[in-house]
Design a protein around this motif. Structure first.
Motif, mmCIF file in Angstrom:
data_model
loop_
_atom_site.group_PDB
_atom_site.id
_atom_site.type_symbol
_atom_site.label_atom_id
_atom_site.label_comp_id
_atom_site.label_asym_id
_atom_site.label_seq_id
_atom_site.Cartn_x
_atom_site.Cartn_y
_atom_site.Cartn_z
ATOM 1 N N LYS A 14 0.856 -1.180 0.000
ATOM 2 C CA LYS A 14 0.000 0.000 0.000
ATOM 3 C C LYS A 14 0.896 1.234 0.000
ATOM 4 O O LYS A 14 1.800 1.358 0.844
ATOM 5 N N ASN A 15 0.645 2.145 -0.958
ATOM 6 C CA ASN A 15 1.401 3.397 -1.044
ATOM 7 C C ASN A 15 2.906 3.175 -1.048
ATOM 8 O O ASN A 15 3.645 3.818 -0.306
ATOM 9 N N SER A 16 3.385 2.268 -1.858
ATOM 10 C CA SER A 16 4.817 1.968 -1.998
ATOM 11 C C SER A 16 5.441 1.378 -0.738
ATOM 12 O O SER A 16 6.666 1.370 -0.598
ATOM 13 N N ILE A 17 4.613 0.904 0.178
ATOM 14 C CA ILE A 17 5.127 0.206 1.365
ATOM 15 C C ILE A 17 4.733 -1.261 1.238
ATOM 16 O O ILE A 17 3.558 -1.597 1.120
ATOM 17 N N VAL A 18 5.749 -2.111 1.241
ATOM 18 C CA VAL A 18 5.545 -3.550 1.107
ATOM 19 C C VAL A 18 5.729 -4.178 2.479
ATOM 20 O O VAL A 18 6.727 -3.905 3.156
ATOM 21 N N GLN A 19 4.761 -4.989 2.899
ATOM 22 C CA GLN A 19 4.859 -5.632 4.213
ATOM 23 C C GLN A 19 4.681 -7.140 4.103
ATOM 24 O O GLN A 19 3.880 -7.624 3.302
ATOM 25 N N TYR A 20 5.448 -7.834 4.922
ATOM 26 C CA TYR A 20 5.306 -9.268 5.122
ATOM 27 C C TYR A 20 5.020 -9.442 6.612
ATOM 28 O O TYR A 20 5.885 -9.161 7.449
ATOM 29 N N LEU A 21 3.808 -9.869 6.951
ATOM 30 C CA LEU A 21 3.421 -10.040 8.348
ATOM 31 C C LEU A 21 3.447 -11.523 8.715
ATOM 32 O O LEU A 21 3.184 -12.385 7.868
ATOM 33 N N VAL A 34 7.845 -7.348 8.515
ATOM 34 C CA VAL A 34 9.005 -6.885 7.769
ATOM 35 C C VAL A 34 8.440 -5.887 6.764
ATOM 36 O O VAL A 34 7.498 -6.206 6.041
ATOM 37 N N GLN A 35 8.979 -4.702 6.781
ATOM 38 C CA GLN A 35 8.440 -3.628 5.947
ATOM 39 C C GLN A 35 9.531 -3.065 5.052
ATOM 40 O O GLN A 35 10.621 -2.744 5.514
ATOM 41 N N TYR A 36 9.197 -2.945 3.775
ATOM 42 C CA TYR A 36 10.089 -2.349 2.788
ATOM 43 C C TYR A 36 9.487 -1.011 2.391
ATOM 44 O O TYR A 36 8.410 -0.961 1.800
ATOM 45 N N SER A 37 10.189 0.067 2.736
ATOM 46 C CA SER A 37 9.704 1.423 2.475
ATOM 47 C C SER A 37 10.568 2.080 1.408
ATOM 48 O O SER A 37 11.798 2.108 1.514
ATOM 49 N N LYS A 38 9.918 2.629 0.418
ATOM 50 C CA LYS A 38 10.593 3.240 -0.727
ATOM 51 C C LYS A 38 11.131 4.623 -0.366
ATOM 52 O O LYS A 38 10.462 5.401 0.304
ATOM 53 N N PHE A 39 12.366 4.916 -0.824
ATOM 54 C CA PHE A 39 12.909 6.269 -0.708
ATOM 55 C C PHE A 39 13.870 6.515 -1.863
ATOM 56 O O PHE A 39 14.284 5.583 -2.532
ATOM 57 N N GLU A 40 14.202 7.770 -2.076
ATOM 58 C CA GLU A 40 15.152 8.125 -3.124
ATOM 59 C C GLU A 40 16.436 8.630 -2.502
ATOM 60 O O GLU A 40 16.413 9.390 -1.542
ATOM 61 N N THR A 41 17.555 8.217 -3.081
ATOM 62 C CA THR A 41 18.857 8.684 -2.612
ATOM 63 C C THR A 41 19.115 10.079 -3.173
ATOM 64 O O THR A 41 18.379 10.551 -4.039
ATOM 65 N N LYS A 42 20.170 10.707 -2.705
ATOM 66 C CA LYS A 42 20.544 12.037 -3.199
ATOM 67 C C LYS A 42 20.820 12.015 -4.695
ATOM 68 O O LYS A 42 20.615 12.999 -5.386
ATOM 69 N N TYR A 48 14.701 0.566 -1.436
ATOM 70 C CA TYR A 48 13.737 0.181 -0.403
ATOM 71 C C TYR A 48 14.486 -0.132 0.890
ATOM 72 O O TYR A 48 15.427 -0.916 0.896
ATOM 73 N N ASN A 49 14.048 0.507 1.968
ATOM 74 C CA ASN A 49 14.611 0.280 3.289
ATOM 75 C C ASN A 49 13.913 -0.913 3.932
ATOM 76 O O ASN A 49 12.688 -0.973 3.976
ATOM 77 N N LEU A 50 14.686 -1.863 4.440
ATOM 78 C CA LEU A 50 14.136 -2.999 5.163
ATOM 79 C C LEU A 50 13.986 -2.603 6.627
ATOM 80 O O LEU A 50 14.963 -2.254 7.284
ATOM 81 N N GLY A 51 12.764 -2.658 7.122
ATOM 82 C CA GLY A 51 12.496 -2.423 8.534
ATOM 83 C C GLY A 51 11.843 -3.660 9.110
ATOM 84 O O GLY A 51 11.136 -4.391 8.416
ATOM 85 N N PHE A 52 12.082 -3.909 10.376
ATOM 86 C CA PHE A 52 11.517 -5.096 11.005
ATOM 87 C C PHE A 52 11.157 -4.789 12.449
ATOM 88 O O PHE A 52 11.873 -4.073 13.139
ATOM 89 N N GLY A 53 10.048 -5.336 12.917
ATOM 90 C CA GLY A 53 9.679 -5.168 14.316
ATOM 91 C C GLY A 53 8.278 -5.660 14.587
ATOM 92 O O GLY A 53 7.692 -6.407 13.803
ATOM 93 N N ASP A 54 7.746 -5.213 15.715
ATOM 94 C CA ASP A 54 6.382 -5.565 16.090
ATOM 95 C C ASP A 54 5.412 -4.776 15.227
ATOM 96 O O ASP A 54 5.629 -3.596 14.945
#
Length: 178
Positions: A14-21, A34-42, A48-54
């Motif tokens: 959803k909105n360029s955020i990919v999640q695996y629950l 596990v969440q992959y969030s899109k961003f642009e470099t300079k 995509y940034n890999l984030g993980f948590g509750d």
């Protein structure tokens, strides 16, 4: 990826955020993500940034600032790792950026305020999560290098360099080979 014990995941985007629950079923049942969030470099590259948590069902986001210590850390870590090839299969043109939430400059000060380890000079918790990823990657680099290219962030050079096992990095970039 290699065959390792892990939890089944459900995929959503959803909105360029990919999640695996998935449900962590250690000492208690917890929903993790596990969440992959899109961003642009300079330089304009999409990453995509890999984030993980509750998983927070109210915000639909991931809370990565604490450890739940649920007794199933290895299986949870394996689950996080197994989302990487799934993600890169769906989005092969985008690299993954991996950095632990304990690698940020403010972490050490935050940790000292509540830590029971009494680290005097060097915070033992700082960069612990990225060190876990690096340790695993170092052990399996030959297997993974067949399908992926890796770069590590060199703090002294302030740039990503070709990944070499046994080096200290504060972040990793993973590209799927074409």
């Amino acid at each position: 990826m290699i065959n390792i014990e892990n939890y089944d995941t459900t995929f959503s985007i959803k909105n360029s955020i990919v999640q695996y629950l998935f449900e962590s079923s250690g000492q208690k049942k917890l929903i993790k993500g596990v969440q992959y969030s899109k961003f642009e470099t300079k330089s304009g590259e999409t990453v995509y940034n890999l984030g993980f948590g509750d998983y927070d069902s109210e915000t639909k986001g991931i809370f990565d600032r604490k450890s739940s210590n649920n007794g199933d850390a290895r299986k949870v870590f394996n689950t996080v790792l197994n989302t990487i090839p799934k993600f890169l299969k769906e989005f092969p043109d985008f690299p993954i950026f991996i950095q632990g939430s304990d690698s940020h400059n403010s972490f050490e000060e935050e940790c000292r305020s509540s830590c029971s380890k009494n680290c005097n000079i060097i915070c033992k918790n700082k960069d612990r999560r990225i060190r876990t990823y690096i340790h695993f990657l170092d052990k399996k680099i030959k297997v993974f290098s067949k399908d992926y290219t890796f770069y590590g962030f060199d703090e002294k050079k302030k740039t990503f360099v070709e990944y070499e096992p046994k080096n200290k990095y504060t972040a990793i970039l993973v590209y799927k080979k074409k």
